[in-house]
Motif scaffolding. Structure first.
Motif, mmCIF file in Angstrom:
data_model
loop_
_atom_site.group_PDB
_atom_site.id
_atom_site.type_symbol
_atom_site.label_atom_id
_atom_site.label_comp_id
_atom_site.label_asym_id
_atom_site.label_seq_id
_atom_site.Cartn_x
_atom_site.Cartn_y
_atom_site.Cartn_z
ATOM 1 N N TYR A 1 -13.157 -60.635 59.401
ATOM 2 C CA TYR A 1 -12.574 -61.227 58.194
ATOM 3 C C TYR A 1 -12.092 -62.651 58.460
ATOM 4 O O TYR A 1 -12.332 -63.554 57.662
ATOM 5 N N ASN A 2 -11.427 -62.853 59.587
ATOM 6 C CA ASN A 2 -10.914 -64.186 59.904
ATOM 7 C C ASN A 2 -12.018 -65.180 60.233
ATOM 8 O O ASN A 2 -11.818 -66.386 60.109
ATOM 9 N N ARG B 1 -10.669 -57.240 61.551
ATOM 10 C CA ARG B 1 -9.816 -58.412 61.369
ATOM 11 C C ARG B 1 -10.490 -59.682 61.889
ATOM 12 O O ARG B 1 -10.420 -60.738 61.262
ATOM 13 N N ASP C 1 -7.407 -57.847 49.273
ATOM 14 C CA ASP C 1 -5.958 -57.984 49.328
ATOM 15 C C ASP C 1 -5.497 -59.141 50.202
ATOM 16 O O ASP C 1 -4.407 -59.665 50.011
ATOM 17 N N TYR C 2 -6.286 -59.552 51.163
ATOM 18 C CA TYR C 2 -5.848 -60.578 52.108
ATOM 19 C C TYR C 2 -6.328 -61.979 51.760
ATOM 20 O O TYR C 2 -6.071 -62.910 52.502
ATOM 21 N N ILE D 1 -3.330 -64.367 51.237
ATOM 22 C CA ILE D 1 -2.600 -64.550 52.493
ATOM 23 C C ILE D 1 -3.394 -65.452 53.427
ATOM 24 O O ILE D 1 -2.849 -66.355 54.052
ATOM 25 N N ARG D 2 -4.695 -65.235 53.505
ATOM 26 C CA ARG D 2 -5.532 -66.039 54.396
ATOM 27 C C ARG D 2 -5.547 -67.496 53.953
ATOM 28 O O ARG D 2 -5.436 -68.405 54.764
#
Length: 124
Positions: free
Chosen positions: A93-94, A90, A107-108, A111-112
């Motif tokens: 990814y962030n 995480r 998938d994110y 959302i991000r």
């Protein structure tokens, strides 16, 4: 009876070592940080817990002792290793680490982008 217990213990320890070995090949061969962290967390969870189960069974069957410390170690690794792998992925990814080009879907991503846009629109 003790010889059978020693065989069971040897199977657990060797299986745990084999799982750790396969996970280390996964860490070396997989393409990006996300799949490598997945291999490392699964390998450590399953491999180390199998080895600790082998030690627990050895102490129980051969010496007759029940070790609560080993059971607590198994529980601790079973809980913390997947959480640690998830948090590493995480954070990667962030921080903007790119997925491998062979990855099928992200998938994110939506959302991000929504969270980043929401932070830009706020007055805080």
């Amino acid at each position: 009876m003790i010889e059978t217990a020693k065989v069971v213990v040897a199977v657990f320890i060797l299986l745990g070592a084999l799982i750790c070995l396969i996970a280390s090949f996964g860490v070396l061969r997989l393409p990006d940080v996300f799949t490598r962290a997945h291999a490392a967390s699964k390998g450590s969870t399953l491999g180390v817990n199998m080895i600790l189960l082998g030690v627990f069974f050895y102490l129980w069957f051969v010496t007759g002792e029940l070790s609560a410390k080993i059971l607590l170690g198994i529980l601790f690794i079973f809980i913390t290793s997947p959480i640690g792998g998830h948090l590493i992925c995480r954070a990667a990814y962030n921080s903007g680490v790119k997925l491998d080009e062979r990855s099928v879907q992200d998938d994110y991503n939506g959302i991000r982008n929504f969270v980043i846009k929401r932070k830009e629109d706020s007055y805080l």
